[in-house]
Design a protein around this motif. Structure first.
Motif, PDB file in Angstrom:
ATOM      1  N   THR A   1       8.445  -7.819 -13.084  1.00 45.82           N
ATOM      2  CA  THR A   1       8.603  -9.215 -13.479  1.00 45.82           C
ATOM      3  C   THR A   1       7.520 -10.062 -12.816  1.00 45.82           C
ATOM      4  O   THR A   1       6.851  -9.628 -11.865  1.00 45.82           O
ATOM      5  CB  THR A   1       9.978  -9.746 -13.054  1.00 45.82           C
ATOM      6  N   ALA A   2       7.377 -11.294 -13.287  1.00 40.47           N
ATOM      7  CA  ALA A   2       6.378 -12.200 -12.723  1.00 40.47           C
ATOM      8  C   ALA A   2       6.665 -12.474 -11.248  1.00 40.47           C
ATOM      9  O   ALA A   2       5.741 -12.564 -10.431  1.00 40.47           O
ATOM     10  CB  ALA A   2       6.354 -13.506 -13.519  1.00 40.47           C
ATOM     11  N   GLU A   3       7.938 -12.587 -10.879  1.00 38.46           N
ATOM     12  CA  GLU A   3       8.316 -12.851  -9.488  1.00 38.46           C
ATOM     13  C   GLU A   3       7.951 -11.657  -8.604  1.00 38.46           C
ATOM     14  O   GLU A   3       7.448 -11.814  -7.487  1.00 38.46           O
ATOM     15  CB  GLU A   3       9.816 -13.147  -9.381  1.00 38.46           C
ATOM     16  N   GLU A   4       8.246 -10.453  -9.105  1.00 34.30           N
ATOM     17  CA  GLU A   4       7.927  -9.248  -8.331  1.00 34.30           C
ATOM     18  C   GLU A   4       6.425  -9.078  -8.154  1.00 34.30           C
ATOM     19  O   GLU A   4       5.956  -8.631  -7.102  1.00 34.30           O
ATOM     20  CB  GLU A   4       8.494  -8.010  -9.024  1.00 34.30           C
ATOM     21  N   ALA A   5       5.667  -9.407  -9.191  1.00 34.03           N
ATOM     22  CA  ALA A   5       4.228  -9.165  -9.168  1.00 34.03           C
ATOM     23  C   ALA A   5       3.538  -9.894  -8.020  1.00 34.03           C
ATOM     24  O   ALA A   5       2.574  -9.388  -7.434  1.00 34.03           O
ATOM     25  CB  ALA A   5       3.610  -9.579 -10.492  1.00 34.03           C
ATOM     26  N   LYS A   6       4.028 -11.100  -7.680  1.00 33.55           N
ATOM     27  CA  LYS A   6       3.390 -11.856  -6.600  1.00 33.55           C
ATOM     28  C   LYS A   6       3.482 -11.109  -5.271  1.00 33.55           C
ATOM     29  O   LYS A   6       2.547 -11.106  -4.482  1.00 33.55           O
ATOM     30  CB  LYS A   6       4.068 -13.225  -6.470  1.00 33.55           C
ATOM     31  N   VAL A   7       4.626 -10.492  -5.032  1.00 31.38           N
ATOM     32  CA  VAL A   7       4.838  -9.761  -3.780  1.00 31.38           C
ATOM     33  C   VAL A   7       4.245  -8.359  -3.845  1.00 31.38           C
ATOM     34  O   VAL A   7       3.657  -7.869  -2.876  1.00 31.38           O
ATOM     35  CB  VAL A   7       6.344  -9.676  -3.460  1.00 31.38           C
ATOM     36  N   MET A   8       4.374  -7.731  -5.015  1.00 36.10           N
ATOM     37  CA  MET A   8       4.006  -6.317  -5.134  1.00 36.10           C
ATOM     38  C   MET A   8       2.524  -6.068  -5.362  1.00 36.10           C
ATOM     39  O   MET A   8       2.058  -4.947  -5.168  1.00 36.10           O
ATOM     40  CB  MET A   8       4.780  -5.680  -6.300  1.00 36.10           C
ATOM     41  N   GLY A   9       1.790  -7.076  -5.803  1.00 33.66           N
ATOM     42  CA  GLY A   9       0.391  -6.866  -6.167  1.00 33.66           C
ATOM     43  C   GLY A   9      -0.410  -6.042  -5.174  1.00 33.66           C
ATOM     44  O   GLY A   9      -0.995  -5.006  -5.531  1.00 33.66           O
ATOM     45  N   PRO A  10      -0.473  -6.431  -3.893  1.00 29.09           N
ATOM     46  CA  PRO A  10      -1.243  -5.649  -2.916  1.00 29.09           C
ATOM     47  C   PRO A  10      -0.706  -4.233  -2.719  1.00 29.09           C
ATOM     48  O   PRO A  10      -1.470  -3.296  -2.488  1.00 29.09           O
ATOM     49  CB  PRO A  10      -1.120  -6.468  -1.629  1.00 29.09           C
ATOM     50  N   TRP A  11       0.615  -4.081  -2.824  1.00 22.49           N
ATOM     51  CA  TRP A  11       1.214  -2.755  -2.654  1.00 22.49           C
ATOM     52  C   TRP A  11       0.932  -1.855  -3.853  1.00 22.49           C
ATOM     53  O   TRP A  11       0.768  -0.636  -3.707  1.00 22.49           O
ATOM     54  CB  TRP A  11       2.712  -2.878  -2.404  1.00 22.49           C
ATOM     55  N   VAL A  12       0.874  -2.450  -5.044  1.00 16.49           N
ATOM     56  CA  VAL A  12       0.476  -1.684  -6.230  1.00 16.49           C
ATOM     57  C   VAL A  12      -0.954  -1.192  -6.060  1.00 16.49           C
ATOM     58  O   VAL A  12      -1.278  -0.034  -6.360  1.00 16.49           O
ATOM     59  CB  VAL A  12       0.615  -2.547  -7.501  1.00 16.49           C
ATOM     60  N   LYS A  13      -1.837  -2.070  -5.560  1.00 15.80           N
ATOM     61  CA  LYS A  13      -3.220  -1.674  -5.295  1.00 15.80           C
ATOM     62  C   LYS A  13      -3.276  -0.527  -4.288  1.00 15.80           C
ATOM     63  O   LYS A  13      -4.000   0.458  -4.462  1.00 15.80           O
ATOM     64  CB  LYS A  13      -4.010  -2.869  -4.755  1.00 15.80           C
ATOM     65  N   LEU A  14      -2.510  -0.660  -3.205  1.00 23.94           N
ATOM     66  CA  LEU A  14      -2.487   0.378  -2.177  1.00 23.94           C
ATOM     67  C   LEU A  14      -2.040   1.714  -2.750  1.00 23.94           C
ATOM     68  O   LEU A  14      -2.662   2.753  -2.495  1.00 23.94           O
ATOM     69  CB  LEU A  14      -1.562  -0.031  -1.033  1.00 23.94           C
TER      70      LEU A  14
ATOM     71  N   VAL B   1      -0.197  -2.570   3.946  1.00 16.99           N
ATOM     72  CA  VAL B   1      -0.839  -3.834   3.576  1.00 16.99           C
ATOM     73  C   VAL B   1      -0.728  -4.769   4.775  1.00 16.99           C
ATOM     74  O   VAL B   1       0.380  -5.051   5.253  1.00 16.99           O
ATOM     75  CB  VAL B   1      -0.154  -4.460   2.343  1.00 16.99           C
ATOM     76  N   PHE B   2      -1.863  -5.242   5.276  1.00 13.31           N
ATOM     77  CA  PHE B   2      -1.873  -6.134   6.421  1.00 13.31           C
ATOM     78  C   PHE B   2      -1.483  -7.551   5.997  1.00 13.31           C
ATOM     79  O   PHE B   2      -1.355  -7.856   4.816  1.00 13.31           O
ATOM     80  CB  PHE B   2      -3.249  -6.132   7.081  1.00 13.31           C
ATOM     81  N   SER B   3      -1.329  -8.419   6.973  1.00 13.01           N
ATOM     82  CA  SER B   3      -0.894  -9.785   6.695  1.00 13.01           C
ATOM     83  C   SER B   3      -1.890 -10.563   5.845  1.00 13.01           C
ATOM     84  O   SER B   3      -1.524 -11.550   5.200  1.00 13.01           O
ATOM     85  CB  SER B   3      -0.666 -10.544   8.011  1.00 13.01           C
ATOM     86  N   ASP B   4      -3.148 -10.110   5.823  1.00  7.64           N
ATOM     87  CA  ASP B   4      -4.150 -10.773   4.988  1.00  7.64           C
ATOM     88  C   ASP B   4      -4.075 -10.339   3.525  1.00  7.64           C
ATOM     89  O   ASP B   4      -4.870 -10.788   2.694  1.00  7.64           O
ATOM     90  CB  ASP B   4      -5.566 -10.515   5.520  1.00  7.64           C
ATOM     91  N   GLY B   5      -3.114  -9.442   3.211  1.00  6.58           N
ATOM     92  CA  GLY B   5      -2.931  -8.975   1.846  1.00  6.58           C
ATOM     93  C   GLY B   5      -3.855  -7.841   1.449  1.00  6.58           C
ATOM     94  O   GLY B   5      -3.846  -7.411   0.288  1.00  6.58           O
ATOM     95  N   LYS B   6      -4.633  -7.307   2.402  1.00  7.98           N
ATOM     96  CA  LYS B   6      -5.573  -6.231   2.081  1.00  7.98           C
ATOM     97  C   LYS B   6      -4.977  -4.871   2.411  1.00  7.98           C
ATOM     98  O   LYS B   6      -4.483  -4.657   3.524  1.00  7.98           O
ATOM     99  CB  LYS B   6      -6.877  -6.416   2.861  1.00  7.98           C
TER     100      LYS B   6
END
Length: 533
Positions: free
Chosen positions: A322-335, A434-439
């Motif tokens: 969902t759109a709400e999940e994507a904001k939080v999950m984005g960096p973790w999906v990348k990882l 994922v660090f606090s900087d989102g990387k």
């Protein structure tokens, strides 16, 4: 009253597909001429929530800029070269395709081409049309009892295998991702590529075009072919060295060939043209009424599902969240994708099992989406066209056992993901957070703790923990003009196994890697690439 979603169909789709939109309560405009009228498309696209296309409509960054309400683009078919996917992603527009709609059609075309070259049907037809009766000239061969070598046992390759069994052929297959269990289920003998070359009476290709598969049937490979073999390629142009194959056909090493795809298309000229017993067609693999109808119906259903319920299917640029999940999950999906890409690029032998461990607060996220991202990373090494939807299907087709483990927070990190791949020869693992900087960062490889920033171009080495490693790596890179952006080392214990991970500014040329390998200091030297955009 809620306004109906509006969809523009700008290419030729069947009336049945258009009716699906209407039946689902969507306001649809069917205007197949607008796809070729760029100015008019720019004028009207801002009114629509969805755009259904084939290949005629070009969805450029300008079109996307004008598409102020657009939420989804649906491509009836697999190829999306006519869509600017990065621009769509930036705009927040989902791009969908229908990757499995033409599998049967393409497989049947390969079988048809095999029959055609076995019995010289096109030449015999042309001769008979010319009023000749050259019965003795066209001596063919039976398929029954012959050995078919299938290169690539994925979705289409599996269908070809099934059909070949019905023709009473003996089938052998080469596919680095094919497990013994899956091979047994398909009823094929799993062999190495060179073995297939030497045993097959017919060879058919069903793999994507990648750096690993480009010219897989090279002049050297052709020299290893069984005399009298017949070659069929309905997969991708560029898998076969056409010039080398033409030479083998003229010399009689190869008895015939049937090609639907070519290195350069449209193919107005090819070394294979006008050679005896060479059957050629103009990329007709997916060209049947049924296939075109199937992909049209599928894209209409997928787009309707998304616009009405938010369900995402076969998306190329978005996880199924969902759109709400994507904001939080984005960096973790990348990882997750980076972890998969790491082991995928390092693993050449068939993968038997993949375990994905989630630790800490990441366990509360959409695990299915994270799993899909990790699997897509693994599979992209073999097929760059794979996405988060098709990756689980591909893994299942290859008989890979996928397991997921979740656990409460342990260790120094609030959360991390650990991916472990098992083959017949080894077990390989990597962990990241994922660090606090989102990387995203790599924090452990093969049980060795590290702290590695992830870059687009990286070099991975393994070695014994001895003096001189850092100097050798630094000097070799420096002497050859390769700039190191980040350098990470780790070891299991003093004097034992050690690793290095270099983040470099540009791809490292092969001669530089050869120089490192020639020092004798490294057990493994490997370049890696990651999508960090």
């Amino acid at each position: 009253m809620t306004q109906k979603p509006k969809v523009l169909v700008s290419d030729k789709l069947s009336e049945t597909a258009v009716q699906i939109f209407r039946d689902r309560g969507i306001d649809v405009t069917f205007d197949p001429a607008i796809g070729k009228d760029k100015d008019r498309l720019l004028e009207v696209i801002g009114d629509y929530d969805g755009l259904a296309i084939r290949s005629a409509t070009k969805v450029s960054d300008k079109v996307l800029e004008a598409a102020t309400n657009l939420k989804v683009i649906g491509r009836a078919g697999i190829g999306v070269d006519n869509v600017d996917i990065p621009a769509a992603s930036k705009k927040g527009v989902i791009v969908m395709n229908t990757p499995f709609g033409n599998s049967i059609t393409t497989a049947e075309h390969a079988i048809a081409m095999m029959f055609a070259v076995a019995r010289q049907i096109p030449e015999a037809s042309a001769s008979t049309h010319a009023g000749k009766w050259e019965k003795s000239r066209f001596m063919g061969v039976e398929l029954t009892g012959k050995t078919l070598g299938v290169v690539g046992a994925g979705n289409i390759g599996s269908i070809v295998i099934e059909r070949a069994h019905g023709l009473k052929m003996k089938v052998i297959a080469y596919d680095p991702f094919l497990t013994e269990e899956r091979a047994d289920k398909l009823g094929v003998e799993k062999v190495e590529f060179d073995t297939l070359l030497g045993r097959a009476d017919f060879i058919t290709f069903h793999v994507p075009l990648t750096e690993k598969t480009k010219n897989i049937l090279s002049a050297e490979a052709i020299s290893k072919l069984k005399p009298g073999v017949r070659i069929v390629n309905c997969a991708r142009g560029g898998l076969v060295d056409e010039e080398a194959l033409a030479h083998a056909l003229r010399e009689g090493k190869v008895a015939g060939a049937a090609f639907d795809v070519f290195a350069v298309e449209p193919a107005t000229d090819s070394p294979l043209f006008n050679l005896p017993n060479v059957v050629v067609t103009p990329h007709l693999g997916a060209a049947t009424t049924e296939a075109q109808e199937n992909v049209a119906l599928q894209v209409a259903e997928q787009m309707s599902d998304y616009l009405l319920t938010g369900a995402v299917s076969n998306a190329l640029n978005m996880p199924s969240v969902t759109a709400e999940e994507a904001k939080v999950m984005g960096p973790w999906v990348k990882l997750a994708g980076h972890l998969g890409a790491f082991v995928g690029q390092l693993t050449d032998e068939p993968i038997r099992a993949i375990n994905i461990l989630y630790n800490g607060h990441v366990t509360t996220m959409n695990i299915a989406a994270l799993n899909a991202a990790a699997l897509a990373g693994v599979m992209k090494a073999a097929n760059p066209d794979v996405n988060m939807v098709s990756a689980p299907v591909m893994a299942k087709d290859r008989g890979i056992d996928i397991t997921t483990t979740t656990q409460e927070k342990t260790g120094a990190f609030d959360a991390y993901i650990k991916l472990t791949v098992k083959t017949d020869k080894r077990e390989r693992s990597i962990a990241g957070t994922v660090f606090s900087d989102g990387k995203p960062r790599f924090i452990q490889i093969k049980g060795i703790n590290i702290d590695a920033e992830i870059g687009a171009h990286m070099v991975y080495t393994t070695n014994e923990d001895v003096p001189g490693i850092i100097g050798t790596l630094g000097n070799t890179m420096g002497e050859n003009g390769v700039n190191i952006a980040n350098f990470t080392l780790g070891r299991s214990e003093k004097g034992k196994e050690a690793i290095a991970l270099l983040y470099v500014d540009e791809p490292v040329p092969a001669p530089v890697l050869d120089k490192l390998a020639s020092t004798g200091m490294f057990q493994q030297v490997k370049t890696l690439t990651f999508d960090v955009a």
